[in-house]
Enzyme design. Structure first.
Site, PDB file in Angstrom:
ATOM      1  N   TYR A  61       0.825  -1.199   0.000  1.00 46.76           N
ATOM      2  CA  TYR A  61       0.000   0.000   0.000  1.00 46.76           C
ATOM      3  C   TYR A  61       0.866   1.259   0.000  1.00 46.76           C
ATOM      4  CZ  TYR A  61      -3.575  -3.442   1.378  1.00 46.76           C
ATOM      5  OH  TYR A  61      -4.405  -4.540   1.445  1.00 46.76           O
ATOM      6  N   SER A  80     -12.581  -5.575   1.618  1.00 47.12           N
ATOM      7  CA  SER A  80     -13.543  -4.847   0.773  1.00 47.12           C
ATOM      8  C   SER A  80     -14.980  -5.187   1.160  1.00 47.12           C
ATOM      9  CB  SER A  80     -13.281  -5.118  -0.716  1.00 47.12           C
ATOM     10  OG  SER A  80     -11.940  -4.827  -1.043  1.00 47.12           O
ATOM     11  N   PRO A  81     -15.315  -5.059   2.437  1.00 51.97           N
ATOM     12  CA  PRO A  81     -16.651  -5.442   2.896  1.00 51.97           C
ATOM     13  C   PRO A  81     -17.758  -4.567   2.311  1.00 51.97           C
ATOM     14  CG  PRO A  81     -15.463  -4.275   4.627  1.00 51.97           C
ATOM     15  CD  PRO A  81     -14.473  -4.540   3.532  1.00 51.97           C
ATOM     16  N   LEU A  82     -17.349  -3.387   1.779  1.00 54.19           N
ATOM     17  CA  LEU A  82     -18.359  -2.481   1.200  1.00 54.19           C
ATOM     18  C   LEU A  82     -18.162  -2.326  -0.303  1.00 54.19           C
ATOM     19  CD1 LEU A  82     -18.259   0.257   3.991  1.00 54.19           C
ATOM     20  CD2 LEU A  82     -20.046  -1.444   3.602  1.00 54.19           C
TER      21      LEU A  82
HETATM   22  P1  NAP Z   1     -13.982  -1.084   1.700  1.00 53.74           P
HETATM   23  O1  NAP Z   1     -13.470  -0.970   3.071  1.00 53.74           O
HETATM   24  O2  NAP Z   1     -15.047  -2.070   1.427  1.00 53.74           O
HETATM   25  O3  NAP Z   1     -14.490   0.327   1.153  1.00 53.74           O
HETATM   26  C1  NAP Z   1     -13.762   1.503   1.370  1.00 53.74           C
HETATM   27  C2  NAP Z   1     -14.591   2.682   0.859  1.00 53.74           C
HETATM   28  O4  NAP Z   1     -15.849   2.685   1.551  1.00 53.74           O
HETATM   29  C3  NAP Z   1     -13.952   4.020   1.118  1.00 53.74           C
HETATM   30  O5  NAP Z   1     -14.196   4.813  -0.026  1.00 53.74           O
HETATM   31  C4  NAP Z   1     -14.701   4.575   2.323  1.00 53.74           C
HETATM   32  O6  NAP Z   1     -14.827   5.985   2.291  1.00 53.74           O
HETATM   33  C5  NAP Z   1     -16.062   3.955   2.139  1.00 53.74           C
HETATM   34  N1  NAP Z   1     -16.768   3.739   3.414  1.00 53.74           N
HETATM   35  C6  NAP Z   1     -16.259   3.233   4.579  1.00 53.74           C
HETATM   36  N2  NAP Z   1     -17.207   3.182   5.531  1.00 53.74           N
HETATM   37  C7  NAP Z   1     -18.344   3.646   4.967  1.00 53.74           C
HETATM   38  C8  NAP Z   1     -19.649   3.858   5.445  1.00 53.74           C
HETATM   39  N3  NAP Z   1     -19.995   3.557   6.698  1.00 53.74           N
HETATM   40  N4  NAP Z   1     -20.585   4.355   4.584  1.00 53.74           N
HETATM   41  C9  NAP Z   1     -20.263   4.654   3.298  1.00 53.74           C
HETATM   42  N5  NAP Z   1     -19.032   4.479   2.796  1.00 53.74           N
HETATM   43  C10 NAP Z   1     -18.073   3.991   3.617  1.00 53.74           C
HETATM   44  O7  NAP Z   1     -12.815  -1.391   0.646  1.00 53.74           O
HETATM   45  P2  NAP Z   1     -11.256  -1.693   0.747  1.00 53.74           P
HETATM   46  O8  NAP Z   1     -10.501  -0.529   1.242  1.00 53.74           O
HETATM   47  O9  NAP Z   1     -10.894  -2.272  -0.569  1.00 53.74           O
HETATM   48  O10 NAP Z   1     -11.164  -2.915   1.787  1.00 53.74           O
HETATM   49  C11 NAP Z   1     -10.896  -2.748   3.155  1.00 53.74           C
HETATM   50  C12 NAP Z   1      -9.461  -3.129   3.511  1.00 53.74           C
HETATM   51  O11 NAP Z   1      -9.205  -4.491   3.189  1.00 53.74           O
HETATM   52  C13 NAP Z   1      -8.391  -2.380   2.701  1.00 53.74           C
HETATM   53  O12 NAP Z   1      -8.260  -1.041   3.096  1.00 53.74           O
HETATM   54  C14 NAP Z   1      -7.187  -3.251   2.935  1.00 53.74           C
HETATM   55  O13 NAP Z   1      -6.648  -3.022   4.220  1.00 53.74           O
HETATM   56  C15 NAP Z   1      -7.830  -4.647   2.842  1.00 53.74           C
HETATM   57  N6  NAP Z   1      -7.741  -5.244   1.489  1.00 53.74           N
HETATM   58  C16 NAP Z   1      -6.999  -6.384   1.343  1.00 53.74           C
HETATM   59  C17 NAP Z   1      -6.874  -6.979   0.094  1.00 53.74           C
HETATM   60  C18 NAP Z   1      -6.050  -8.214  -0.055  1.00 53.74           C
HETATM   61  O14 NAP Z   1      -5.750  -8.618  -1.191  1.00 53.74           O
HETATM   62  N7  NAP Z   1      -5.670  -8.860   1.026  1.00 53.74           N
HETATM   63  C19 NAP Z   1      -7.531  -6.427  -1.033  1.00 53.74           C
HETATM   64  C20 NAP Z   1      -8.313  -5.281  -0.835  1.00 53.74           C
HETATM   65  C21 NAP Z   1      -8.424  -4.714   0.418  1.00 53.74           C
HETATM   66  P3  NAP Z   1     -13.860   7.003   3.117  1.00 53.74           P
HETATM   67  O15 NAP Z   1     -12.487   6.400   3.139  1.00 53.74           O
HETATM   68  O16 NAP Z   1     -13.964   8.275   2.359  1.00 53.74           O
HETATM   69  O17 NAP Z   1     -14.426   7.153   4.516  1.00 53.74           O
END
Ligand code: NAP
Length: 270
Positions: free
Chosen positions: A43, A180-182
C-alpha cells in the site's frame, strides 16, 4: 469469536497532504474499539505502513497489527528482510500477524520457513495468508503451516466462499478476514448500497445501507471485517454497525436479494 471489525488502510499514505487526516482517522477508529489495523508493504509502497506507525506510536500495546508481504518477496530470506523493512516503517519491533498477500511463484514451503523464523525471532506473533482458496489452504496445512488467518474478498455480493472455503476455515478455527466489505470500487459500491433490500433494512433499523452490509458480516461466525474509512462519520457508523441486530427475517430478505452460492466457484479477488 466476538464480533469485531478491524480497520483497512489501502489507499492511505499516498498523499502527504492527507497524512494527518489519515492518522486521525485510524486513531478515532481505535478510540472506538477497532484496534485491529490491516496494512501491507504494497500500500503506497510502504506509505500506508508509515501512516499506521504514526497512528499507533503511543498505543502499540493496544493494537493488533497486521501487515502483508508481497509474493515476490516471500522467499526464505526475502520474507525476513521484507518484515524488517515493514517494522521500521511501522516503528515497532513486532507484528501481531503477518500475511502472504497472495500466492506467487515462490514455493509455499519456503515462505512458511521464513514465517517460522520470524516467529522464533519474536518479530511476528503469528502468520497467515491472503487470497488463498481451499486447495491452497490444504497445501499450507499439509506443510504443517500454522496458518492463523486467511484474508479474502467477502461481502454480501461476493458470497462464493460460503460454499467451501468458509466452512473449511470454521471447522479448523481459522478466522477469515473479510476485505472490501463495502466493495472497494466507488461505482460498484454505489450500485451495491443502492440495492432496495439494503435501503429498506436501513430504514427499518434507522441505519445506513453500508451499516446493514457490515452488520450482516458481523453476523457471520468466524469472520472479521476490515472496512477502510477516512471520514469520521463513516468510522463512527462502522463501529455502530456492530450493535445492529439483524433478525431472521432480515437475514432471509438479504439471502433473497444476495443469494448464497449454489455451486463451487473460484475465489473472487481484487
Ligand atoms: P472497503 O473498506 O469495502 O471500502 C472503502 C470505501 O468505503 C472508502 O471509499 C470509504 O470511504 C467507504 N466507506 C467506509 N465506511 C463507509 C460507510 N460507513 N458508509 C459509506 N461508505 C463507507 O474497501 P477496501 O478498502 O478495498 O477494503 C478494506 C481493507 O481491506 C483495505 O483497506 C485493505 O486493508 C484490505 N484489502 C486487502 C486486500 C487483499 O488482497 N488482502 C484487497 C483489498 C483490500 P472514506 O475512506 O472516504 O471514509
Amino acid at each position: 469469536m466476538t464480533p469485531q471489525f478491524g480497520q483497512g488502510t489501502w489507499n492511505m499514505g499516498e498523499d502527504p497532504a492527507r497524512r494527518s487526516e489519515e492518522v486521525h482517522a485510524l486513531q478515532l477508529g481505535m478510540d472506538l474499539g477497532m484496534t485491529m489495523i490491516d496494512t501491507a508493504e504494497m500500500y503506497a509502497d510502504g506509505g500506508a505502513e508509515e501512516v499506521v506507525g504514526e497512528a499507533i506510536a503511543d498505543r502499540r500495546s493496544q493494537v493488533y497489527l497486521v501487515s502483508k508481504v508481497y509474493p515476490h518477496n516471500a522467499t526464505r530470506r526475502g520474507v525476513v528482510q521484507a518484515c524488517e523493512r515493514s517494522l521500521k516503517r511501522l516503528k515497532t519491533d513486532y507484528l501481531n500477524l503477518y500475511l502472504l498477500h497472495w500466492r506467487g511463484n515462490v514455493p509455499l514451503a519456503e515462505t512458511l520457513e521464513g514465517f517460522e523464523r520470524l516467529k522464533r525471532d519474536g518479530k511476528i506473533r503469528d502468520y497467515g495468508v491472503s487470497n488463498f482458496d481451499t486447495a491452497d489452504m490444504e497445501e499450507a496445512l499439509a506443510l504443517k503451516g500454522a496458518v492463523m488467518a486467511n484474508q479474502v474478498l467477502y461481502n454480501l455480493k461476493r458470497r462464493g466462499i460460503e460454499w467451501d472455503l468458509l466452512p473449511w476455515c470454521r471447522e479448523r478455527g481459522i478466522p477469515v478476514m473479510a476485505y472490501s466489505p463495502l466493495e472497494s470500487d466507488r461505482k460498484e459500491q454505489q450500485r451495491f448500497l443502492a440495492e432496495p433490500v439494503l435501503q429498506q433494512l436501513a430504514q427499518q433499523h434507522s441505519a445506513t445501507p453500508a451499516q446493514i452490509a457490515l452488520a450482516w458480516l458481523a453476523h457471520q461466525e468466524g469472520v472479521v471485517a476490515i472496512p477502510k474509512a477516512m471520514r469520521p462519520e463513516h468510522i463512527r457508523a462502522n463501529r455502530a454497525a456492530l450493535d445492529i441486530r439483524l433478525t431472521a427475517a432480515d437475514l432471509a430478505a438479504l439471502d433473497k436479494s444476495f443469494p448464497p452460492p449454489r455451486r463451487a466457484t473460484p475465489l473472487d479477488m481484487l
